[in-house]
Enzyme design. Structure first.
Site: not given
Ligand code: URA
Length: 252
Positions: A102
């Protein structure tokens, strides 16, 4: 010129018989068009081959280990944001991040132009470990931990069991084997909790180099690359700097 199935097996993407199945399933594109016949001839220098949207070629490969900072997107290009590729010194064509983090997630991201390796690491069913350090708002109860360890269903979506390793009261490590969208955040939300900081620290046997500041990258060493190409073995979580409270063995 080389046969498509031979090329894919030489590059380690799949076996020749798997190539036939992938082709029949429409998962191989040659120059943007699904190629149903695995014995079709490919011009290695001219034709663009994609397997499950990942480019496969005989181009010299490069492999960067990036410590992704928050605020950049895990994409090859973006109209609106800086991307992880903007942080790589060598602007070689065809570089892409292996998997996505993310925008606000930090940590280990492999950047390469090696579609075969990316496929081997990301393909469903490969069960490659992804280990995260997770900081959250409220301490987890034993029942919460049991849910994380057993897996959960959130709005008809099943999240597979995670390996839980305690670190501090509101910090743990989680080892996941899938790569679902917002996976950890949604798991914590389902527990009535909230992730406040997320950092990936390992993918398979590649660990985050803590000497890299967020935003910095370096080339993988030969040994790291060799290990990354090995068949998947059981998880080997890196030692957290401090673990208190629970015995991690009890919670796995
Ligand atoms: N899980 C999430 O919620 N975000 C990420 O970036 C990776 C795993």
């Amino acid at each position: 010129m080389i046969r498509l199935d031979k090329m894919l097996s030489e590059l380690g993407v799949c076996t020749r018989s798997e190539a036939k199945k992938l082709a029949r399933a429409g998962r191989i594109l040659v120059n943007g068009v699904p190629e149903k016949s695995a014995d079709r001839k490919i011009d290695e220098l001219q034709d663009e081959v994609l397997v499950d949207d990942q480019a496969v070629s005989y181009e010299p490969f490069v492999y960067y280990l990036l410590n992704k900072p928050a605020g950049v997107v895990s994409a090859s290009s973006s109209e609106d944001y800086r991307t992880v590729i903007d942080l790589i010194p060598e602007q070689r064509r065809g570089l892409f991040p292996v998997g996505r983090l993310d925008k606000d997630t930090e940590g280990l991201l492999l950047i390469t132009n090696d579609g075969a390796l990316a496929h081997a690491l990301l393909a469903p069913g490969r069960h490659v470990d992804k280990e995260y350090e997770v900081q959250y708002e409220h301490p987890l109860s034993p029942a919460d931990i049991a849910v994380l360890q057993k897996g959960m269903k959130v709005q008809d979506e099943v999240f597979q069991p995670a390996v839980y390793l305690p670190v501090r009261e509101t910090t743990c490590r989680l080892i996941l084997h899938e790569g679902r969208y917002h996976e950890i955040k949604r798991m914590f939300e389902a527990l009535g909790n909230r992730v406040v900081h997320l950092k990936r620290i390992r993918m398979k046997n590649l660990t985050l180099d803590e000497s890299l500041a967020p935003g910095e990258c370096r080339l993988l060493t030969e040994a790291e690359l060799k290990a990354l190409r090995e068949p998947v073995r059981q998880p080997l979580p890196a030692e957290p700097s401090s673990r208190s409270g629970h015995n991690p063995e009890e919670n796995q």
